[in-house]
Write a protein that holds these residues in place. Structure first.
Motif, PDB file in Angstrom:
ATOM      1  N   VAL A 169      37.171  41.773  41.384  1.00  0.00           N
ATOM      2  CA  VAL A 169      35.905  41.105  41.699  1.00  0.00           C
ATOM      3  C   VAL A 169      35.214  41.802  42.862  1.00  0.00           C
ATOM      4  O   VAL A 169      35.861  42.206  43.835  1.00  0.00           O
TER       5      VAL A 169
ATOM      6  N   ARG B  68      32.068  40.604  45.251  1.00  0.00           N
ATOM      7  CA  ARG B  68      31.068  39.590  45.581  1.00  0.00           C
ATOM      8  C   ARG B  68      29.803  40.308  46.036  1.00  0.00           C
ATOM      9  O   ARG B  68      29.792  41.006  47.046  1.00  0.00           O
TER      10      ARG B  68
ATOM     11  N   VAL C 250      30.068  39.381  40.963  1.00  0.00           N
ATOM     12  CA  VAL C 250      29.848  37.942  41.101  1.00  0.00           C
ATOM     13  C   VAL C 250      28.600  37.747  41.952  1.00  0.00           C
ATOM     14  O   VAL C 250      28.540  38.201  43.101  1.00  0.00           O
TER      15      VAL C 250
ATOM     16  N   GLN D 230      25.052  35.044  42.941  1.00  0.00           N
ATOM     17  CA  GLN D 230      24.553  33.665  42.991  1.00  0.00           C
ATOM     18  C   GLN D 230      23.349  33.508  42.068  1.00  0.00           C
ATOM     19  O   GLN D 230      22.563  34.441  41.868  1.00  0.00           O
TER      20      GLN D 230
ATOM     21  N   GLY E 171      33.309  29.304  41.221  1.00  0.00           N
ATOM     22  CA  GLY E 171      32.896  30.501  41.952  1.00  0.00           C
ATOM     23  C   GLY E 171      33.674  30.725  43.224  1.00  0.00           C
ATOM     24  O   GLY E 171      33.935  31.868  43.626  1.00  0.00           O
ATOM     25  N   GLU E 172      34.086  29.634  43.878  1.00  0.00           N
ATOM     26  CA  GLU E 172      34.846  29.765  45.132  1.00  0.00           C
ATOM     27  C   GLU E 172      36.182  30.461  44.928  1.00  0.00           C
ATOM     28  O   GLU E 172      36.731  31.077  45.850  1.00  0.00           O
TER      29      GLU E 172
ATOM     30  N   LYS F 244      37.443  35.405  44.712  1.00  0.00           N
ATOM     31  CA  LYS F 244      37.394  36.080  46.007  1.00  0.00           C
ATOM     32  C   LYS F 244      37.201  37.580  45.843  1.00  0.00           C
ATOM     33  O   LYS F 244      37.629  38.182  44.857  1.00  0.00           O
ATOM     34  N   ASP F 245      36.584  38.169  46.824  1.00  0.00           N
ATOM     35  CA  ASP F 245      36.348  39.607  46.801  1.00  0.00           C
ATOM     36  C   ASP F 245      37.665  40.368  46.695  1.00  0.00           C
ATOM     37  O   ASP F 245      38.599  40.125  47.463  1.00  0.00           O
TER      38      ASP F 245
END
Length: 390
Positions: free
Chosen positions: A107, A109, A130, A132, A183-184, A187-188
């Motif tokens: 991932v 972010r 990921v 928003q 989404g939480e 993690k990156d």
């Protein structure tokens, strides 16, 4: 009485519950008890056809003639998409026009909402980006991710809960929408497996139409959509409206109103008002003769008191009859194609409940259905009193 969780009741328990609701209104309770356990009535699904077959039999038993109108369209379906991370499977919804596929990658972010400038600040090559939700269209987010070398995109909602979205054109990337809670967990740097399972193909929708033969031409059309969205049993959206139409047909069966009315349960509303559009297109002469189209959508949960919105002249008629009106902003449902064709149209509505388009849409207050039918018959009578039969 509220019908909650009916899909989870066995038949004996369901019948016992319906018996307790009171024999005075057994017919409407039996309708709900039969139809809700079918589950989501997605256009083209077996449950959709089961419900239509049952309702067609009810109209015929009342002495109405019925016919079916078929129409075909292309539809994009999410077959159950998710993202897996750290042993968890987090449900999501594929955005319409997304590519399908499975991607296993780390991932990244992306700061912000996925603008080109946001992607320039990170390296997403070969990764799952990921971002928003918000600020720019979904398609731009996906195109920006593709241009930066990402192999998949997850868009995190900017409000509580999941969401459904449309890219607007096919994209080569799998794109998944998820809730802020899901989404939480992304993690990156964590490795995820993104599963976007989709199918695109033709669907046949079917409108159910009931009327009395050998009577004056129809002046009023009572309509509601029968279909629901994937995963939602559709008690309020929109079995409530469908049962309102049937209840009005029952009351009108032996009255002059029945001879001057057409009752339609539309298919494909959730896919873009497709059933009502097809009806208006294929029944031009009948539509042009209508004095009113009354539409019922989400009238079985008391989020707010029943309101009627619609075209100005019809709202004037409703106000003179002492009915609750809410102006001319009549929203987006099956009345719209009729309004656009010049038919006076009204929308009966009680607001968007917390289970809208969710698996929890199993709640249906039949008292509210009856109240809606009361108001609709009053409005129809007011329309017809100013429109002598031929």
């Amino acid at each position: 009485m509220l019908y909650s969780g009916m899909r989870h009741l066995n038949r004996a328990a369901l019948l016992a519950l319906l018996t307790l609701s009171g024999a005075a209104h057994a017919t409407l309770e039996n309708d709900a008890g039969t139809l809700l356990p079918y589950g989501p009535r997605v256009a083209g699904s077996p449950a959709n056809e089961q419900a239509r077959t049952y309702l067609e039999a009810q109209f015929r038993a009342l002495g109405y003639d019925t016919r079916r109108q078929s129409f075909t369209y292309s539809r994009f379906d999410d077959l159950g998409s998710d993202v897996q991370v750290a042993g968890q499977t987090l449900a999501g919804t594929a955005l319409q026009d997304s590519a399908g596929g499975t991607v296993q990658a780390a991932v990244v972010r992306v700061p912000g909402t996925g603008t080109p400038e946001d992607f320039a600040r990170v390296d997403v090559r070969g990764k799952v980006a990921v971002v928003q939700r918000g600020q720019i269209p979904f398609l731009q987010k996906a195109q920006n991710a593709l241009g930066a070398g990402a192999t998949g995109v997850v868009i995190v909602n900017n409000a509580a809960g999941d969401f459904r979205g449309t890219l607007g054109q096919r994209t080569a990337l799998p794109v998944l929408g998820v809730s802020p809670t899901a989404g939480e967990a992304l993690k990156d740097g964590v490795t995820v497996t993104l599963n976007v399972r989709v199918r695109e193909g033709d669907v046949t929708g079917i409108n159910l139409i009931a009327s009395r033969s050998g009577q004056p031409g129809s002046s009023v059309l009572f309509g509601a959509h029968l279909d629901s969205v994937q995963g939602a049993p559709g008690a309020n959206d929109n079995l409530s409206g469908s049962l309102t139409v049937l209840e009005i047909a029952r009351r009108a069966a032996t009255t002059p109103l029945g001879g001057r009315s057409t009752f339609v349960l539309f298919d494909g509303e959730e896919d873009g008002l497709l059933g009502s559009r097809a009806f208006v297109k294929d029944n031009t002469a009948m539509v042009q003769g209508l004095k009113a189209m009354l539409n019922f959508d989400m009238v079985g949960v008391n989020v707010m008191p029943l309101s009627i919105s619609g075209t100005p002249a019809l709202m004037d008629t409703a106000r003179r009859a002492g009915l609750p009106t809410a102006g001319s902003d009549i929203g987006r449902s099956d009345h719209v194609p009729f309004r656009d064709a010049g038919v006076p149209a009204a929308m009966f509505y009680r607001g968007e409940d917390a289970n809208y388009h969710k698996p929890g849409d199993t709640v249906l207050d039949l008292g509210l259905v009856r109240e809606t039918a009361d108001v609709a018959v009053t409005l129809a009578d007011a329309v017809l009193s100013a429109t002598p039969a031929n």
